[in-house]
Design a protein around this motif. Structure first.
Motif, PDB file in Angstrom:
ATOM      1  N   ASP A  99     -15.016 -22.194   3.527  1.00  0.00           N
ATOM      2  CA  ASP A  99     -16.059 -22.287   2.436  1.00  0.00           C
ATOM      3  C   ASP A  99     -15.960 -21.362   1.370  1.00  0.00           C
ATOM      4  O   ASP A  99     -16.949 -21.143   0.824  1.00  0.00           O
ATOM      5  CB  ASP A  99     -17.350 -22.189   3.206  1.00  0.00           C
ATOM      6  N   LEU A 100     -14.923 -20.528   1.099  1.00  0.00           N
ATOM      7  CA  LEU A 100     -14.670 -19.466   0.323  1.00  0.00           C
ATOM      8  C   LEU A 100     -14.700 -19.915  -1.178  1.00  0.00           C
ATOM      9  O   LEU A 100     -13.574 -20.812  -1.394  1.00  0.00           O
ATOM     10  CB  LEU A 100     -13.756 -18.688   0.638  1.00  0.00           C
ATOM     11  N   PRO A 101     -15.403 -19.519  -1.942  1.00  0.00           N
ATOM     12  CA  PRO A 101     -15.194 -19.743  -3.475  1.00  0.00           C
ATOM     13  C   PRO A 101     -14.307 -18.836  -3.939  1.00  0.00           C
ATOM     14  O   PRO A 101     -13.689 -17.939  -3.187  1.00  0.00           O
ATOM     15  CB  PRO A 101     -16.800 -19.407  -3.958  1.00  0.00           C
ATOM     16  N   TYR A 102     -13.931 -18.982  -5.223  1.00  0.00           N
ATOM     17  CA  TYR A 102     -12.861 -18.283  -5.703  1.00  0.00           C
ATOM     18  C   TYR A 102     -13.350 -17.083  -6.212  1.00  0.00           C
ATOM     19  O   TYR A 102     -14.256 -17.238  -7.167  1.00  0.00           O
ATOM     20  CB  TYR A 102     -11.742 -18.703  -6.977  1.00  0.00           C
ATOM     21  N   ARG A 103     -13.110 -15.810  -5.851  1.00  0.00           N
ATOM     22  CA  ARG A 103     -13.888 -14.732  -6.076  1.00  0.00           C
ATOM     23  C   ARG A 103     -12.738 -13.542  -6.791  1.00  0.00           C
ATOM     24  O   ARG A 103     -12.108 -12.919  -6.074  1.00  0.00           O
ATOM     25  CB  ARG A 103     -14.572 -13.775  -5.049  1.00  0.00           C
ATOM     26  N   PRO A 104     -12.747 -13.583  -8.082  1.00  0.00           N
ATOM     27  CA  PRO A 104     -11.542 -12.726  -8.773  1.00  0.00           C
ATOM     28  C   PRO A 104     -11.469 -11.132  -8.475  1.00  0.00           C
ATOM     29  O   PRO A 104     -12.763 -10.725  -8.278  1.00  0.00           O
ATOM     30  CB  PRO A 104     -11.727 -12.860 -10.207  1.00  0.00           C
ATOM     31  N   ASP A 105     -10.558 -10.555  -8.088  1.00  0.00           N
ATOM     32  CA  ASP A 105     -10.545  -9.116  -7.799  1.00  0.00           C
ATOM     33  C   ASP A 105     -11.179  -8.835  -6.865  1.00  0.00           C
ATOM     34  O   ASP A 105     -11.723  -7.570  -6.855  1.00  0.00           O
ATOM     35  CB  ASP A 105     -10.944  -8.506  -9.311  1.00  0.00           C
ATOM     36  N   THR A 106     -11.484  -9.546  -5.680  1.00  0.00           N
ATOM     37  CA  THR A 106     -12.232  -9.043  -4.480  1.00  0.00           C
ATOM     38  C   THR A 106     -11.435  -9.635  -3.534  1.00  0.00           C
ATOM     39  O   THR A 106     -10.825 -10.608  -3.390  1.00  0.00           O
ATOM     40  CB  THR A 106     -13.423  -9.880  -4.555  1.00  0.00           C
ATOM     41  N   ARG A 107     -11.384  -8.471  -2.316  1.00  0.00           N
ATOM     42  CA  ARG A 107     -10.628  -8.657  -1.188  1.00  0.00           C
ATOM     43  C   ARG A 107     -11.547  -9.684   0.105  1.00  0.00           C
ATOM     44  O   ARG A 107     -12.190  -8.847   0.989  1.00  0.00           O
ATOM     45  CB  ARG A 107     -10.147  -7.396  -0.584  1.00  0.00           C
ATOM     46  N   VAL A 108     -11.313 -11.000  -0.331  1.00  0.00           N
ATOM     47  CA  VAL A 108     -12.175 -11.632   0.600  1.00  0.00           C
ATOM     48  C   VAL A 108     -11.384 -12.611   1.576  1.00  0.00           C
ATOM     49  O   VAL A 108     -11.730 -13.373   2.448  1.00  0.00           O
ATOM     50  CB  VAL A 108     -13.283 -12.569  -0.097  1.00  0.00           C
ATOM     51  N   MET A 109      -9.969 -12.498   1.293  1.00  0.00           N
ATOM     52  CA  MET A 109      -9.236 -13.288   1.911  1.00  0.00           C
ATOM     53  C   MET A 109      -8.362 -12.404   3.225  1.00  0.00           C
ATOM     54  O   MET A 109      -8.831 -11.061   3.260  1.00  0.00           O
ATOM     55  CB  MET A 109      -7.792 -13.925   1.108  1.00  0.00           C
ATOM     56  N   TYR A 110      -7.573 -12.745   4.064  1.00  0.00           N
ATOM     57  CA  TYR A 110      -7.024 -12.111   5.180  1.00  0.00           C
ATOM     58  C   TYR A 110      -5.518 -12.115   4.926  1.00  0.00           C
ATOM     59  O   TYR A 110      -4.910 -13.034   4.980  1.00  0.00           O
ATOM     60  CB  TYR A 110      -7.547 -12.281   6.386  1.00  0.00           C
ATOM     61  N   LYS A 111      -4.933 -10.819   5.175  1.00  0.00           N
ATOM     62  CA  LYS A 111      -3.453 -10.986   5.214  1.00  0.00           C
ATOM     63  C   LYS A 111      -2.939 -10.407   6.602  1.00  0.00           C
ATOM     64  O   LYS A 111      -3.221  -9.245   7.068  1.00  0.00           O
ATOM     65  CB  LYS A 111      -2.912 -10.347   3.914  1.00  0.00           C
ATOM     66  N   ILE A 112      -1.946 -11.107   7.243  1.00  0.00           N
ATOM     67  CA  ILE A 112      -1.303 -10.579   8.387  1.00  0.00           C
ATOM     68  C   ILE A 112      -0.001 -10.402   8.142  1.00  0.00           C
ATOM     69  O   ILE A 112       0.700 -11.331   7.793  1.00  0.00           O
ATOM     70  CB  ILE A 112      -1.652 -11.756   9.717  1.00  0.00           C
ATOM     71  N   LYS A 113       0.686  -9.016   8.191  1.00  0.00           N
ATOM     72  CA  LYS A 113       1.991  -8.794   7.733  1.00  0.00           C
ATOM     73  C   LYS A 113       2.547  -8.215   8.855  1.00  0.00           C
ATOM     74  O   LYS A 113       2.085  -7.783   9.943  1.00  0.00           O
ATOM     75  CB  LYS A 113       2.115  -7.684   6.687  1.00  0.00           C
ATOM     76  N   HIS A 114       4.024  -8.446   8.898  1.00  0.00           N
ATOM     77  CA  HIS A 114       4.751  -8.000  10.169  1.00  0.00           C
ATOM     78  C   HIS A 114       4.887  -6.539   9.960  1.00  0.00           C
ATOM     79  O   HIS A 114       4.683  -5.991   8.897  1.00  0.00           O
ATOM     80  CB  HIS A 114       6.451  -8.213   9.724  1.00  0.00           C
ATOM     81  N   GLU A 115       4.709  -5.845  11.372  1.00  0.00           N
ATOM     82  CA  GLU A 115       4.911  -4.395  11.346  1.00  0.00           C
ATOM     83  C   GLU A 115       5.799  -3.824  12.236  1.00  0.00           C
ATOM     84  O   GLU A 115       6.006  -4.641  13.511  1.00  0.00           O
ATOM     85  CB  GLU A 115       3.512  -3.895  11.519  1.00  0.00           C
ATOM     86  N   ARG A 116       6.916  -3.190  11.987  1.00  0.00           N
ATOM     87  CA  ARG A 116       7.745  -2.472  12.827  1.00  0.00           C
ATOM     88  C   ARG A 116       7.924  -1.138  12.722  1.00  0.00           C
ATOM     89  O   ARG A 116       7.189  -0.713  12.092  1.00  0.00           O
ATOM     90  CB  ARG A 116       9.032  -3.106  12.644  1.00  0.00           C
ATOM     91  N   VAL A 151      12.446  14.359  12.572  1.00  0.00           N
ATOM     92  CA  VAL A 151      12.495  13.023  12.839  1.00  0.00           C
ATOM     93  C   VAL A 151      10.999  12.502  12.928  1.00  0.00           C
ATOM     94  O   VAL A 151      10.266  13.207  13.750  1.00  0.00           O
ATOM     95  CB  VAL A 151      13.368  12.364  14.300  1.00  0.00           C
ATOM     96  N   CYS A 152      10.820  11.545  12.155  1.00  0.00           N
ATOM     97  CA  CYS A 152       9.495  10.887  12.587  1.00  0.00           C
ATOM     98  C   CYS A 152       9.574   9.643  12.473  1.00  0.00           C
ATOM     99  O   CYS A 152      10.569   8.773  12.301  1.00  0.00           O
ATOM    100  CB  CYS A 152       8.653  11.222  11.278  1.00  0.00           C
ATOM    101  N   GLU A 153       8.434   8.879  13.162  1.00  0.00           N
ATOM    102  CA  GLU A 153       8.402   7.628  13.540  1.00  0.00           C
ATOM    103  C   GLU A 153       7.542   6.978  12.387  1.00  0.00           C
ATOM    104  O   GLU A 153       6.482   7.391  12.260  1.00  0.00           O
ATOM    105  CB  GLU A 153       7.796   7.284  14.927  1.00  0.00           C
ATOM    106  N   VAL A 154       7.837   6.044  11.617  1.00  0.00           N
ATOM    107  CA  VAL A 154       7.173   5.205  10.836  1.00  0.00           C
ATOM    108  C   VAL A 154       6.851   3.859  11.200  1.00  0.00           C
ATOM    109  O   VAL A 154       7.919   3.292  11.937  1.00  0.00           O
ATOM    110  CB  VAL A 154       7.723   5.311   9.245  1.00  0.00           C
ATOM    111  N   ALA A 155       6.078   3.333  10.597  1.00  0.00           N
ATOM    112  CA  ALA A 155       5.822   1.787  10.561  1.00  0.00           C
ATOM    113  C   ALA A 155       6.088   1.198   9.213  1.00  0.00           C
ATOM    114  O   ALA A 155       5.761   1.628   8.260  1.00  0.00           O
ATOM    115  CB  ALA A 155       4.484   1.335  11.065  1.00  0.00           C
ATOM    116  N   TYR A 156       7.056  -0.082   9.220  1.00  0.00           N
ATOM    117  CA  TYR A 156       7.197  -0.718   8.053  1.00  0.00           C
ATOM    118  C   TYR A 156       6.995  -2.169   8.482  1.00  0.00           C
ATOM    119  O   TYR A 156       6.925  -2.566   9.337  1.00  0.00           O
ATOM    120  CB  TYR A 156       8.612  -0.384   7.665  1.00  0.00           C
ATOM    121  N   ASP A 157       6.883  -3.036   7.263  1.00  0.00           N
ATOM    122  CA  ASP A 157       6.922  -4.491   7.376  1.00  0.00           C
ATOM    123  C   ASP A 157       8.134  -5.100   7.427  1.00  0.00           C
ATOM    124  O   ASP A 157       8.217  -5.898   8.288  1.00  0.00           O
ATOM    125  CB  ASP A 157       5.864  -5.011   6.062  1.00  0.00           C
ATOM    126  N   HIS A 158       8.841  -4.740   6.264  1.00  0.00           N
ATOM    127  CA  HIS A 158      10.388  -5.538   6.288  1.00  0.00           C
ATOM    128  C   HIS A 158      11.076  -4.770   5.375  1.00  0.00           C
ATOM    129  O   HIS A 158      10.741  -4.077   4.626  1.00  0.00           O
ATOM    130  CB  HIS A 158      10.383  -7.203   6.218  1.00  0.00           C
TER     131      HIS A 158
END
Length: 355
Positions: free
Chosen positions: A183-200, A302-309
């Motif tokens: 039911d989301l209207p289009y809202r420019p320049d606003t973070r109202v969607m959700y993103k799920i990214k790969h993390e390793r 040495v450090c452990e880091v998280a990255y997407d791809h």
């Protein structure tokens, strides 16, 4: 140009969440240039995420828009370049070039595509206040006759299928999944969607740092991995520390400083040296006059880091610091630890939008 939604428009944005939320519309997350496309007859304006024009850099897409989009419309989408059956961000980035002759040469050699996933206006009607599910129906009808290089982005309301896309599409160079409330209207320049990214995660050698623009504290850590020949390659940076932690890092790393001539990346100021190895400070049209100098430290920690791809042999985005790894030795930080993503046919991803 006279449209109900006029340029420039900043696109609707997404915020990161760890899991795919239920009850939404799901799409693949494309790894390219976000673009808002305005068409009014023969007039075409392609705007970037910041509202700046991209039109001159993609002449082949101007033609494709005239051939495939409705005569008067505003479309939200992603500009991508495919190479060897997967998305290639490096080749896409090459298109942002000041020389028109170079742009047109690359338009022929590595043509771009437009993946459309939302519609903001059609004819005389603004769709900004129309709910997401209804805008999707309008978009599907508007692009029902479109053909490459214009594509309708695949979308589903089935979270199980979205999970399959999340698992499979990375092999075609995609970035994850985007979820949009129905039911989301289009809202420019606003973070109202959700993103799920790969993390390793990966264990990396910390071989240097850059100072923060605000003063004598650490801005980012320079990361390295050893290749099969035993050469330490620069793979990216990790950042996003608090100011307190930046000051602490400077004190921690100060004793490890070495003379640049004694460092594995000593040749970073020589442009020719970048041709054979990955070194920090590589020339880039994105960096402009940005100070790319850095402080060399012995490659001991040495450090452990998280990255997407990965994008080739480097991290595609800034990595996230997780923790120091005193139990690991630098020589064990190699490319071999990185997970190999199973390749997936990009053509199948693009064709799914028409089904």
């Amino acid at each position: 140009m006279d449209l109900p939604v006029m340029p420039p428009v900043k696109p609707m944005l997404a915020k990161s969440v760890p899991k795919i939320p239920p009850g939404m519309q799901y799409e693949a997350k494309w790894d390219g240039f976000r673009a808002i496309v305005h068409r009014d007859g023969d007039e075409v304006v392609i705007g970037s995420r910041t509202g700046k024009p991209l039109t001159r850099y993609f002449p082949e897409l101007v033609t494709a828009v005239r051939d495939n989009l409705p005569p008067r419309c505003v479309i939200d989408g992603e500009i991508v370049v495919a190479y060897e059956d997967r998305l290639d961000f490096d080749r896409l980035s090459e298109r942002i070039h000041p020389a028109d002759s170079r742009v047109r040469l690359l338009a022929e050699r590595t043509p771009a595509s437009l993946v459309a996933f939302d519609i903001l206006a059609l004819g005389d009607d603004s769709l900004l206040f129309v709910r997401q599910s209804d805008r999707r129906a309008v978009l599907e009808e508007a692009l029902s006759a479109a053909s490459p290089p214009v594509h309708l982005a695949p979308a589903t309301t089935d979270p199980a299928l979205a999970q399959e896309w999340f698992d499979q599409y990375e092999g075609a160079g995609l970035d994850g999944v985007v979820a949009k409330p129905l039911d989301l209207p289009y809202r420019p320049d606003t973070r109202v969607m959700y993103k799920i990214k790969h993390e390793r995660t990966a264990d990396c050698v910390v071989a240097g740092y850059r100072l923060h623009k605000s003063g004598p504290v650490v801005g980012s850590l320079l990361l390295g991995l050893y290749d099969t020949a035993g050469v330490l390659q620069h793979v990216g940076v990790c950042a996003a520390f608090s100011m307190k932690r930046r000051a602490e890092l400077l004190a921690e790393l100060e004793p490890l400083r070495v003379e640049p001539a004694d460092h594995p990346w000593a040749g970073w100021t020589d442009a020719a040296a970048h041709e054979g190895s990955r070194l920090p400070g590589a020339p880039s049209r994105w960096s402009g006059k940005k100070d790319l100098s850095w402080v060399a430290i012995g490659p001991e920690r040495v450090c452990e880091v998280a990255y997407d791809h990965m994008e080739g042999d480097r991290f595609r985005h800034t990595a996230q610091f997780r923790r120091w790894r005193p139990d690991r030795t630098p020589d064990g930080c190699t490319y071999a630890q990185l997970e190999e993503v199973v390749r997936y046919d990009l053509a199948e991803v693009l064709s799914a939008g028409g089904r």
